[in-house]
Design a protein around this motif. Structure first.
Motif, mmCIF file in Angstrom:
data_model
loop_
_atom_site.group_PDB
_atom_site.id
_atom_site.type_symbol
_atom_site.label_atom_id
_atom_site.label_comp_id
_atom_site.label_asym_id
_atom_site.label_seq_id
_atom_site.Cartn_x
_atom_site.Cartn_y
_atom_site.Cartn_z
ATOM 1 N N VAL B 362 0.853 -1.189 0.000
ATOM 2 C CA VAL B 362 0.000 0.000 0.000
ATOM 3 C C VAL B 362 0.884 1.232 0.000
ATOM 4 N N PRO B 363 0.911 1.972 -1.090
ATOM 5 C CA PRO B 363 1.781 3.145 -1.130
ATOM 6 C C PRO B 363 1.422 4.134 -0.038
ATOM 7 N N ASN B 364 2.427 4.766 0.532
ATOM 8 C CA ASN B 364 2.235 5.834 1.516
ATOM 9 C C ASN B 364 1.587 5.379 2.811
ATOM 10 N N ARG B 368 1.108 7.680 6.237
ATOM 11 C CA ARG B 368 -0.234 7.927 6.766
ATOM 12 C C ARG B 368 -0.295 7.542 8.241
#
Lengths: 282, 836
Positions: B362-364, B368
């Motif tokens: 899951v990018p970022n 987050r």
């Protein structure tokens, strides 16, 4: 096809446009061997069926092929009320006379153009019957109203497009119709191809953005089974890229190009926005 | 009174007391020095009170005496509370109330002040006057709890509804009070009255039920609590969470609601390696999404991997069971009182390892997580250190995602893609033995130490997974949880198991004998079989069955019996009609607006198939007259709507009787509603339709219940049959499809649609456990239907259907409904989309 002379904006032109020497080629990025297949089909003038979801390049492919093969292309967008008269032609009143006007299919048959029936499934069944005689060895178009027939020009070729979604459960082509065609399957392009397409369609877009858009698009397509009628198309990605290029921030651009048009379901929209935000988080 | 007289009175009273009780007298003597500084009159009054109260009730007297010194100390008075204490003598049996009163006095003065204390006492006295037990309850409750740290206002908040309820419903304060306090603490004062009113209603329908509600023990009260709890409601959103899991991890996660409730403390997502358990509410959306991703990460990235767990247990010198669920407790027990501390460290390490792996999917994700964690307000004083340490570890992980990054020493091992939970354990042991982190004794501090999205990992028994085994294993029944050392209760959720009686019914029927389909099991709801009488009765209609192993049809293999539903439930039908009245109205409007009402051809068209003779004549006449008439001289033939006939075939197997995991009834309720709405819509549309249900028990007992035939009007009888639909036995779908296809032959329309409403796989008791057998047979039945011009389309509520439906019905010829509650409304909608 773009021509220097005829492409005066806002002026009507004939539907059968002979290709000119200084035409510019439409951009198309091949996904597999579809070009070779189409060329072979053209050599034998066999009718071709382009199958695939919306926005994956079918029409663009055909424009490209028509350009390569130097044939005019006549496009008819089919819809539920399309009758055979819309394709073949009808009598119109001009002055005090009744004049026959050829429909686009007849014009293509006479001129030896490639006739493209887009979303043929939508049309009424009496129109699909018309193409039966055109698509077998007879290559003949019958104009019932005039009581005449035309043997097609030797360069005439028929192409149809077909979108296999669940709405065609009831409205499907008869097997006897389908069998008359060579079928090429289209799908959304592979990652690197899709990126190339974005970069070419929207000159000036940063490569990084293209990467992210393609990645987000691919992830959103996984949501199709959850209630989307159509998955995120390449066209939607191009739109998003265009919006970003025009100055909009990426998340908003994706929302308006990829999410809002496809669904009204709040949760689906939320899930898609999650994907977009994961890829574009600042 | 003179001073001497007073002193005489004092001593005589003391003597009387001594005579009554030596102990009491002694205690009085102990307290006296505190009272005397207030003066002789006060002292006299006080001793008099001691004696009188003691006479009234010995226990009360003792309580009074014992509580006096504290009371004096904090209030710096004697008379006010002495007089209050005397008030209790008005009521019999009030000693307990007096006890509570005295015990609470110091707090009352301390937090409420004198005026507040007076008001508090006054309220309490009113309750004593109404009913002495209520008074005892009032005074017995610690003042701090009553006030909720809001002084006398807090007490008034609780009191006002209670008074009203006593007046109107005779609700005793004792029943109401503790629940009300909790409600007030969790949801705020404004929530008390609605909660209490609801409870009073429930009380009317049944005392026991009502009392359970007020004690917050019943599901209804919990449900109300959860409804009003502020935050992000996961129960309503689990479709979104399921979609996110699908997208990031691929399908195959079992999402269930846990039994978390607000008084259990901070809500967390949990997993046992097999399923994910989500709490009903979480503080905000970000935390919910992060939690779901994180918990799925545990399942995907090896926290429950059998061989790694085995290794970890070996490192800890603890036995690892060869099979079955595994408790985490032995790993922590050795740390005794320090177990919470170790667990925090271990969880920190393992969470880091998992989060790092999630970042690659899951990018970022890490960014987050960091942002959400940093946005959290103040740290818990005791465990803030752990929180910050976790943050630091995430920062390290984030740095490690850049190419050519150098991994830190402390957590570096965990940031390697090949690290396992055993590595996390080792790292945790190292950090623990360095002993720099503070001891944690309190559960609240423990919970506060976790970053948003994370939570204690060892809350449930673990079900170790083999590397390839990402799929759910068959339910063996949910295990009772073992509590942690800290006494944290195990959450127990009911599996999607059939309700008890259905299970028994099924088993019993299996035993009851081959071919006994008339339901001799005790639960039989009296579904009558037309074939019940007569041994040589018609065995039904035979159909071939496809055996994929031998790649051939078995002739006359399955037998379908047509039966009539004898169960009818008109009141249920009416209830459903009422419940969905709005939806039905909307549907009908939508249908009406779409209906083409042109039966006559359209004249005077610009374009059409034929000429409109009248228009032609006018045209020519006008032309000759020298005008320029409108050349609309054609006529269009009437719009013929595609003729469609549709059969709605509902799966009536036993699994539809199960209760919905999110509550609110059973699946069969939704099915009934869906079929009812469908029928009503079809009446509106006018297409020819039939409704049927099916179930099966063995190959020669496929029951096909025709609820409504083609060309039959929708009668009240049919409606009531729909209301009485119920499920039992199994799902031999292939045979049912063949039969439904056969029945289409009576119909002459051009288009035929077979809508199948399903909730799971095709299966039957005699498929030998080979799932594929009936899948393949159903697939063939679908093909046969298509060949005969009938188009099958499957609508299912089984969220795992993507695993088998595409092979059976073909892509695009089925639809999975994520939310069962949408079934009633979606069913007609799907039909309209299909027929267009």
């Amino acid at each position: 096809m773009k021509t220097a002379v005829n492409r005066i904006r806002g002026v009507e032109r004939d539907i059968v446009q002979m290709p000119q020497a200084d035409d510019i080629a439409p951009y198309y990025e091949p996904q597999g061997n579809e070009v070779a297949i189409f060329e072979a089909a053209f050599r034998k003038r066999l009718p071709v069926m382009l199958k695939g979801p919306t926005g994956c390049g079918k029409t663009r492919f055909l424009e490209y092929m028509a350009f390569q093969l130097k044939r005019p292309l006549v496009t008819v967008s089919c819809h539920e009320d399309l009758t055979s008269s819309d394709l073949v032609g009808r009598f119109l009143l001009e002055g005090s006379e009744t004049v026959w006007q050829d429909g686009p299919l007849t014009r293509a048959v006479k001129a030896g153009a490639i006739c493209y029936l887009d979303e043929i499934v939508e049309a009424r069944t009496d129109s699909t019957v018309v193409i039966h005689s055109l698509t077998d060895h007879r290559r003949r178009l019958t104009i019932e109203k005039k009581g005449q027939e035309i043997d097609a020009h030797e360069d005439f070729m028929l192409v149809i497009s077909y979108n296999p979604g669940y709405q065609t459960v009831l409205k499907d082509l008869k097997p006897s119709t389908k069998q008359r065609f060579i079928a090429i399957n289209f799908d959304f392009p592979a990652e690197d191809v899709e990126r190339k397409i974005l970069v070419n369609e929207v000159p000036g877009i940063p490569v990084e953005i293209a990467h992210q858009l393609v990645a987000a698009g691919r992830k959103s397509r996984l949501l199709k089974d959850h209630g989307l009628e159509e998955a995120t198309s390449t066209r939607a990605l191009v739109y998003a890229a265009n919006m970003i290029n025009a100055g909009l921030d990426p998340v908003t651009a994706c929302q308006v190009a990829m999410v809002n048009p496809i669904t009204d379901d709040i949760e689906l929209a939320e899930a898609m926005m999650e994907i977009v935000q994961a890829h574009f988080a600042a | 009174m003179t001073s001497t007289a007073r002193q005489t009175a004092i001593s005589s009273l003391l003597n009387e007391l001594k005579a009554a009780s030596f102990v009491a007298h002694r205690e009085v003597e102990q307290v006296l020095p505190v009272i005397q500084p207030h003066g002789e009159e006060v002292t006299l009054a006080w001793i008099d009170a001691c004696r009188r109260i003691f006479d009234f009730d010995r226990e009360a007297g003792k309580a009074f005496i014992r509580g006096s010194s504290e009371a004096e100390k904090i209030s710096e008075t004697v008379l006010p509370w002495t007089e209050q204490a005397l008030t209790f003598m008005r009521w019999r049996g009030s000693w307990r109330a007096l006890e509570g009163f005295m015990a609470n006095l110091p707090r009352a003065y301390g937090t409420l002040g004198h005026a507040g204390e007076r008001r508090w006492a006054a309220i309490g006295f009113m309750w004593c006057a109404r009913q002495i037990e209520s008074g005892s309850a009032f005074f017995g409750t610690p003042v701090l709890e009553l006030s909720g740290r809001q002084g006398i206002t807090g007490i008034e908040q609780l009191n006002t509804p209670a008074e009203e309820l006593f007046e109107s419903r005779k609700l005793l304060l004792g029943t109401y009070l503790s629940g009300a306090i909790r409600v007030r603490n969790l949801l705020g004062a404004q929530a008390i009255l609605p909660w209490a009113l609801r409870g009073a209603d429930i009380m009317q329908s049944g005392r026991i039920r009502g009392e359970a509600y007020f004690r917050l023990e019943s599901e209804e009260s919990l449900a109300l609590l959860l409804e009003h709890l502020p935050g992000y409601r996961l129960t309503d959103r689990n479709r979104l969470l399921g979609m996110l899991l699908d997208v990031w991890f691929g399908a195959g996660f079992d999402l269930k609601e846990s039994s978390w409730s607000p008084e259990k403390g901070r809500p967390f997502m949990e997993t046992d390696g097999r399923s994910l358990f989500f709490p009903a509410v979480m503080p905000n959306r970000d935390e919910a999404v992060l939690s779901v991703l994180h918990a799925a990460g545990h399942m995907r990235f090896g926290t429950f991997d059998r061989s790694s767990m085995k290794q970890m247990f070996a490192d800890a010198w603890v036995d690892f069971p060869a099979s079955g669920p595994v408790s985490w407790a032995p790993l922590f027990i050795r740390y005794g009182e320090d177990a919470l501390r170790f667990q925090l460290i271990f969880d920190l390490c393992e969470d880091l390892r998992v989060d790092f792996r999630i970042q690659h999917l899951v990018p970022n994700y890490l960014r987050r997580l960091l942002a959400t964690a940093r946005a959290t307000g103040t740290r818990h004083p005791e465990s803030g250190v752990y929180f910050d340490l976790a943050l630091a570890s995430i920062e390290e992980a984030l740095a490690a995602t850049h190419p050519n990054a150098v991994r830190g020493k402390r957590f570096g091992v965990l940031l390697d893609p090949s690290s396992t939970v055993a590595d996390a354990y080792r790292v945790a042991c190292t950090i623990y033995s360095n002993d720099e982190l503070p001891h944690i004794g309190d559960l609240e501090a423990f919970y506060a130490a976790y970053l948003p999205g994370r939570g204690p990992n060892a809350t449930r028994l673990a079900h170790p997974q083999e590397k390839k085994d990402q799929q759910q294993t068959e339910a063996q029944g949910e295990q009772q949880g073992e509590s942690q050392d800290q006494g944290e209760g195990e959450d127990q959720t009911a599996q999607n198991a059939e309700s008890g009686d259905q299970q028994d019914g099924g088993k019993r029927e299996e035993v009851a004998g081959y071919g006994d389909s008339s339901g001799t099991a005790a639960q039989a709801a009296g579904r009558q079989d037309a074939q019940q009488h007569g041994a040589s009765s018609d065995k039904g209609v035979p159909y071939p069955e496809w055996d994929y192993r031998e790649a051939r049809y078995k002739r006359n293999w399955s037998w379908v019996q047509e039966k009539k539903l004898s169960e009818a439930n008109l009141s249920e039908t009416h209830r459903l009609m009422k419940q969905y009245a709005d939806a039905l109205k909307r549907l009908k409007k939508a249908i009406q607006s779409q209906k083409p009402t042109r039966l006559a051809p359209r004249l005077r068209q610009m374009d059409g198939d034929d000429m409109d003779l009248n228009a032609v004549v006018s045209f020519i006449a006008e032309k000759k007259a020298g005008r320029s008439p409108n050349p609309a001289i054609y006529r269009r033939r009437e719009m013929r709507q595609r003729e469609v006939a549709v059969t709605l075939l509902a799966d009536m197997s036993t699994s539809i009787m199960q209760h919905l995991p999110e509550g609110g009834g059973r699946l069969v309720d939704r099915v009934r509603a869906g079929v009812l709405l469908f029928a009503e819509s079809m009446e509106e549309v006018g297409d020819n339709y039939s409704i049927a249900g099916f179930c099966s028990k063995y190959r020669d007992n496929v029951s096909y219940y025709t609820i409504k035939n083609f060309d039959e009007p929708l009668s009240e009888n049919i409606r009531s049959q729909i209301g009485g639909m119920s499920g039992r036995l199994a799902t031999r779908m292939g045979a049912a499809i063949r039969h439904a296809t056969a029945r289409f032959e009576a119909v002459t329309s051009r288009r035929r649609l077979l809508l199948i409403l399903s909730d799971g796989r095709p299966e039957d008791y005699d498929d030998g456990g080979d799932r594929r057998y009936l899948h393949e047979d159903t697939r063939m039945a679908v093909k046969e239907a298509v060949a005969k011009g009938v188009h099958p389309f499957c609508i299912t509520v089984d969220t795992m259907a993507n695993q088998y439906l595409p092979q059976i019905f073909g892509p695009g010829h089925y639809m999975v409904l994520d939310h069962i509650n949408t079934l009633p409304k979606k069913l007609p909608e799907i039909y309209f989309r299909l027929r267009r």
